[in-house]
Scaffold this active site. Structure first.
Site, mmCIF file in Angstrom:
data_model
loop_
_atom_site.group_PDB
_atom_site.id
_atom_site.type_symbol
_atom_site.label_atom_id
_atom_site.label_comp_id
_atom_site.label_asym_id
_atom_site.label_seq_id
_atom_site.Cartn_x
_atom_site.Cartn_y
_atom_site.Cartn_z
ATOM 1 N N CYS A 2 0.901 -1.277 0.061
ATOM 2 C CA CYS A 2 -0.036 -0.128 0.158
ATOM 3 C C CYS A 2 1.017 1.213 -0.163
ATOM 4 O O CYS A 2 2.150 1.109 0.199
ATOM 5 C CB CYS A 2 -0.848 0.093 1.306
ATOM 6 S SG CYS A 2 -1.868 -1.545 1.334
ATOM 7 N N ARG A 29 1.349 1.683 -5.771
ATOM 8 C CA ARG A 29 1.678 0.840 -4.923
ATOM 9 C C ARG A 29 0.323 0.045 -4.462
ATOM 10 O O ARG A 29 0.323 -0.943 -3.876
ATOM 11 C CB ARG A 29 2.186 1.407 -3.539
ATOM 12 C CG ARG A 29 3.408 2.249 -3.742
ATOM 13 C CD ARG A 29 3.800 2.435 -2.459
ATOM 14 N NE ARG A 29 4.274 1.622 -1.483
ATOM 15 C CZ ARG A 29 5.498 1.078 -1.434
ATOM 16 N NH1 ARG A 29 6.463 1.494 -2.169
ATOM 17 N NH2 ARG A 29 5.543 0.005 -0.717
ATOM 18 N N TRP A 78 -3.735 -1.719 -1.402
ATOM 19 C CA TRP A 78 -3.677 -2.989 -2.323
ATOM 20 C C TRP A 78 -4.223 -4.115 -1.046
ATOM 21 O O TRP A 78 -3.467 -4.656 -0.275
ATOM 22 C CB TRP A 78 -2.388 -3.491 -2.783
ATOM 23 C CG TRP A 78 -2.370 -4.629 -3.661
ATOM 24 C CD1 TRP A 78 -2.418 -4.652 -5.048
ATOM 25 C CD2 TRP A 78 -2.101 -5.706 -3.254
ATOM 26 N NE1 TRP A 78 -2.395 -5.709 -5.465
ATOM 27 C CE2 TRP A 78 -2.108 -6.649 -4.456
ATOM 28 C CE3 TRP A 78 -1.527 -6.509 -2.212
ATOM 29 C CZ2 TRP A 78 -1.886 -7.706 -4.665
ATOM 30 C CZ3 TRP A 78 -1.383 -8.011 -2.110
ATOM 31 C CH2 TRP A 78 -1.511 -8.734 -3.413
ATOM 32 N N ASN A 104 1.089 -0.113 5.670
ATOM 33 C CA ASN A 104 1.420 -1.054 4.546
ATOM 34 C C ASN A 104 2.335 -2.204 5.023
ATOM 35 O O ASN A 104 3.275 -1.981 5.789
ATOM 36 C CB ASN A 104 2.693 -0.060 3.789
ATOM 37 C CG ASN A 104 3.247 -0.918 2.544
ATOM 38 O OD1 ASN A 104 2.755 -1.824 2.276
ATOM 39 N ND2 ASN A 104 4.363 -0.378 2.317
ATOM 40 N N GLY A 105 1.794 -3.356 4.875
ATOM 41 C CA GLY A 105 2.423 -4.445 5.263
ATOM 42 C C GLY A 105 1.344 -5.632 5.605
ATOM 43 O O GLY A 105 0.309 -5.371 5.655
ATOM 44 N N GLU A 486 10.372 -11.878 -20.960
ATOM 45 C CA GLU A 486 10.135 -10.430 -20.404
ATOM 46 C C GLU A 486 8.999 -9.744 -21.229
ATOM 47 O O GLU A 486 8.023 -9.189 -20.754
ATOM 48 C CB GLU A 486 11.370 -9.385 -20.298
ATOM 49 C CG GLU A 486 11.002 -8.136 -20.113
ATOM 50 C CD GLU A 486 10.304 -7.983 -18.766
ATOM 51 O OE1 GLU A 486 10.189 -8.840 -17.715
ATOM 52 O OE2 GLU A 486 9.923 -6.753 -18.382
ATOM 53 N N LYS A 490 5.174 -8.724 -20.006
ATOM 54 C CA LYS A 490 4.869 -7.450 -19.976
ATOM 55 C C LYS A 490 3.303 -7.764 -20.597
ATOM 56 O O LYS A 490 2.416 -6.839 -20.282
ATOM 57 C CB LYS A 490 5.704 -6.510 -21.095
ATOM 58 C CG LYS A 490 6.804 -5.874 -20.422
ATOM 59 C CD LYS A 490 6.722 -4.760 -19.528
ATOM 60 C CE LYS A 490 6.646 -5.198 -18.064
ATOM 61 N NZ LYS A 490 7.888 -5.472 -17.401
ATOM 62 N N GLU A 493 0.851 -8.764 -17.997
ATOM 63 C CA GLU A 493 0.696 -7.871 -16.893
ATOM 64 C C GLU A 493 -0.112 -6.669 -17.422
ATOM 65 O O GLU A 493 -1.333 -6.374 -16.608
ATOM 66 C CB GLU A 493 2.101 -7.203 -16.502
ATOM 67 C CG GLU A 493 2.055 -6.387 -15.385
ATOM 68 C CD GLU A 493 3.529 -5.785 -15.025
ATOM 69 O OE1 GLU A 493 4.229 -5.896 -15.839
ATOM 70 O OE2 GLU A 493 3.720 -5.337 -13.830
ATOM 71 N N HIS A 509 8.344 -29.291 -28.225
ATOM 72 C CA HIS A 509 8.041 -30.537 -27.482
ATOM 73 C C HIS A 509 6.627 -30.391 -26.545
ATOM 74 O O HIS A 509 6.480 -30.729 -25.811
ATOM 75 C CB HIS A 509 9.195 -30.519 -26.491
ATOM 76 C CG HIS A 509 10.287 -30.909 -26.996
ATOM 77 N ND1 HIS A 509 10.935 -32.301 -27.309
ATOM 78 C CD2 HIS A 509 11.336 -29.984 -27.526
ATOM 79 C CE1 HIS A 509 11.973 -32.227 -27.668
ATOM 80 N NE2 HIS A 509 12.408 -30.847 -27.890
ATOM 81 N N LYS A 612 3.154 -2.458 -7.572
ATOM 82 C CA LYS A 612 4.634 -2.330 -8.040
ATOM 83 C C LYS A 612 5.409 -3.101 -6.860
ATOM 84 O O LYS A 612 6.506 -3.755 -7.420
ATOM 85 C CB LYS A 612 4.786 -0.879 -8.293
ATOM 86 C CG LYS A 612 6.381 -0.660 -8.769
ATOM 87 C CD LYS A 612 6.363 0.300 -9.479
ATOM 88 C CE LYS A 612 7.670 0.566 -10.230
ATOM 89 N NZ LYS A 612 7.717 -0.232 -11.340
HETATM 90 O O1 M6R Z 1 10.871 -4.389 -7.053
HETATM 91 P P1 M6R Z 1 11.525 -5.840 -7.835
HETATM 92 O O2 M6R Z 1 12.338 -5.645 -8.839
HETATM 93 O O3 M6R Z 1 12.210 -6.777 -6.704
HETATM 94 O O4 M6R Z 1 10.042 -6.148 -8.227
HETATM 95 C C1 M6R Z 1 9.913 -7.482 -8.950
HETATM 96 C C2 M6R Z 1 8.871 -7.850 -9.699
HETATM 97 O O5 M6R Z 1 7.825 -7.702 -8.474
HETATM 98 C C3 M6R Z 1 8.475 -6.994 -10.490
HETATM 99 O O6 M6R Z 1 9.650 -6.981 -11.554
HETATM 100 C C4 M6R Z 1 7.112 -6.977 -11.342
HETATM 101 O O7 M6R Z 1 7.427 -8.421 -12.095
HETATM 102 C C5 M6R Z 1 6.871 -5.982 -12.308
HETATM 103 N N1 M6R Z 1 5.768 -5.153 -12.082
HETATM 104 C C6 M6R Z 1 6.706 -6.426 -13.650
HETATM 105 O O8 M6R Z 1 6.748 -5.377 -14.657
#
Ligand code: M6R
Length: 617
Positions: A2, A29, A78, A104-105, A486, A490, A493, A509, A612
């Protein structure tokens, strides 16, 4: 996961409005509900609801509080415990509506604590773990202790992770901030206004001077002043270093772009230029630790893990030792019987707060005290840095979009710089040869700039072309598997499409059975040692009716000619540039995901169910 923000001031400032703007800057966040509390004439005034901040603001004017109010706390959530509803949104209050808490936590022992408080007659309104805190403080205040000690005694009973900001109706200018495992920063305008927030952008328009709270530290914020204590030694204040943040406000705002994701993709060239200036000494230090290591692991989550896969490939080329890449959530399970004492662990995290990563490196240190942690992060002072022996900071600047973009390219770049330091130390390549790799790295910002200038229409065209396909593949070999993965991440996500990045060889395979006439496959094909084999894989898919889209370098002939649509990255087709292709190829896939999100009417900055920074297991 959060976002929290607090302000206490002796200036005539609109604290409600400032708090609202601050949580908008923290919305990455978490964005399923939000709330603001101010203190006014010995009362707490609360506004909160479920939904995105702007929607809620339209409904209930979140920042509309009396003029004389000098203190506010604000939260963007969140959800973890309890669905995103008005009742579950923060702040949470005690029985008498005197104490407000934002959090937050996750509090792991909240059920036991809640039972204890219920047995003492406390009444709970929400399903959250957070609500236990105001009741614990309320209970402690009955014992005639002051507010600070009431908070200290409350958090001492809590297990788990927290960044907390707390205010009390009878303490008009006091905010108490305390943390364990969740980030919390205090910003200050001396003598005037003090802020706390889970991330710097929240108060960046007002001050660049800040203190970074460590685990089990508590801060007493008053207007323009702050005092720090240790939770476990709270009688005497402690000194902390003031940091000056270099980030500009521009970097933390959209600056004319429709979304942060797009803006941050366009910031990649400059982020890379800044990262190219990271000092040789810190790179050399990293390189030496790797040279002397017996066993090397690399670990991270999500995008950072794919940056690690690319980096491992580049470092191994010059190091001549195997590096094992393990997702941080599996690190302990995989190594519990085999982590050797002379191991070195490279840990990568944009935020430096990903809980699975922090846990992995903490476990490694506990298990074998001599293990060395080399971390790469974008955030100075983040949790990961406290557990590290050596630190490299990527210079991406603040990344607000939930999707990691510029941090990916800078993470791969900084690992590439370490790799070249290793090459120099080992003297396995001539100076002339190493210089060519450096020249390739230094040309990357311009390559990306040129690509972004000339290829947007093509990317939009491909997005429209793929629109009806709910699934397809990115296929690649060698280092480009990291690029493909990657790209797949993306699209999942931000565009909500289950698109996989896969090994082109491995796809035979099983996944090849999905291919029908017109089924799209995107081949990632830099001209490296895997190229010829990839041509063979491409033919296998083409001859089954697959529609081939390829990502190649500018002067590519073979794969480009075999493809239905070709995206060309304007870089030379030599081995020096190809080694670093994840840095130059991934922006194309980021852009593809961005426009795919728009095509499906999705907000790429706020993907469904995501936040994030993932600070829960
Ligand atoms: O802050 P971090 O790099 O440790 O975060 C890791 C993942 O949560 C982060 O890379 C996530 O996969 C991204 N939102 C992807 O775009």
């Amino acid at each position: 996961m959060c976002g929290i923000f607090g302000i206490t001031t002796n200036q005539n400032k609109p604290v409600g409005k400032i708090a609202l703007e601050a949580i908008k800057r923290l919305e990455y966040r978490g964005y399923d509900s939000c709330g603001i509390v101010t203190q006014y004439e010995s009362q707490l005034l609360v506004k909160k609801d479920a939904g995105k901040i702007e929607e809620i603001n339209q409904r209930i004017k979140l920042d509309d509080f009396p003029n004389g109010s000098r203190l506010a706390l604000a939260h963007t959530r969140w959800a973890t415990h309890g669905p995103p509803t008005k009742i579950n949104s923060h702040p949470h209050l005690d029985c008498d509506d005197k104490i407000a808490v934002i959090h937050n936590g996750i509090l792991e022992n909240f059920i036991e604590l809640k039972e204890e408080m219920l047995s003492k007659g406390h009444v709970f309104k929400s399903e959250t773990d957070t609500e236990i805190i105001p009741h614990l403080i309320e209970e402690n205040l009955k014992k005639n202790v002051d507010l600070k000690d009431a908070v200290v005694n409350a958090v001492k009973k809590c297990k788990g992770a927290y960044g907390l900001a707390i205010c009390h109706a009878d303490y008009p200018d006091t905010i108490i901030a305390v943390r364990r495992e969740s980030p919390l920063i205090v910003g200050i305008e001396e003598g005037k206004t003090t802020y706390c927030a889970s991330d710097i952008p929240a108060f960046l328009p007002y001050t660049r001077n800040c203190y970074i709270l460590e685990d089990d530290e508590i801060a007493i914020l008053k207007a323009g002043t702050v005092e720090f204590y240790d939770v476990y030694n709270s009688n005497f204040p402690k000194k902390k270093d003031l940091h000056h943040v270099e980030w500009s406000m521009d970097a933390a705002e959209k600056g004319g772009y429709e979304h942060f994701m797009l803006k941050e993709i366009y910031e990649e060239p400059d982020a890379l230029r800044r990262t190219l200036k990271v000092t040789n000494d810190s790179l050399k230090d990293f390189a030496k630790s790797l040279l002397s290591a017996e066993n090397i692991y690399i670990t991270a989550a999500g995008t950072s893990f794919y940056a690690a896969l690319a980096g491992k490939f580049i470092i191994t080329k010059f190091l001549g030792k195997y590096i094992q890449a393990i997702e941080c959530s599996e690190f302990k399970t995989e190594l519990i019987n085999s982590l050797e004492k002379d191991s070195v662990i490279i840990a990568i995290s944009q935020s430096g707060e990903t809980i699975d990563l922090i846990e992995a490196i903490r476990w490694a240190k506990d298990y074998q005290a001599s293990v060395k942690i080399l971390s790469i992060t974008n955030i100075v002072g983040s949790s990961i840095t406290r557990h590290s022996d050596k630190i490299l900071i990527t210079q991406a600047g603040p990344e607000i979009g939930v999707a990691a973009t510029k941090t990916f390219v800078t993470q791969v770049l900084i690992q590439s710089l370490v790799a070249l330091e290793i090459a120099k130390l080992r003297k396995i390549e001539s100076q002339n040869e190493i210089q060519k790799y450096y020249d390739a790295l230094h040309s990357i910002p311009e390559v990306i700039e040129r690509f972004l200038t000339k290829s947007v229409d093509l990317i939009k065209y491909i997005v429209r072309n793929l629109e009806k396909n709910l699934n397809f593949f990115f296929l690649a070999r060698g280092i480009s598997i990291a690029t493909a993965k990657e790209g797949g991440l993306k699209l999942k996500e931000v565009a909500c499409r289950f698109i996989e990045g896969y090994s082109a060889a491995h796809a035979k395979h099983g996944p090849i059975s999905l291919v029908r006439e017109g089924y799209p496959i995107i081949f990632i094909a830099p001209p490296d040692e895997t190229y010829e084999r990839l041509v063979g894989n491409l033919m296998e898919f083409k001859s089954r009716g697959g529609k081939i889209i390829s990502l190649v370098v500018e002067d590519d002939k073979k794969i480009g000619d075999l493809s239905d649509i070709t995206i060309r990255i304007p870089q030379p087709g030599d081995k020096y540039h190809s080694l670093f292709s994840p840095i130059t190829f991934v922006p194309a896939l980021q852009l593809l995901a961005y426009y795919a999100a728009l095509e499906h009417n999705l907000d790429p900055d706020k993907p469904l169910n995501l936040a994030k920074t993932v600070t829960v297991h």
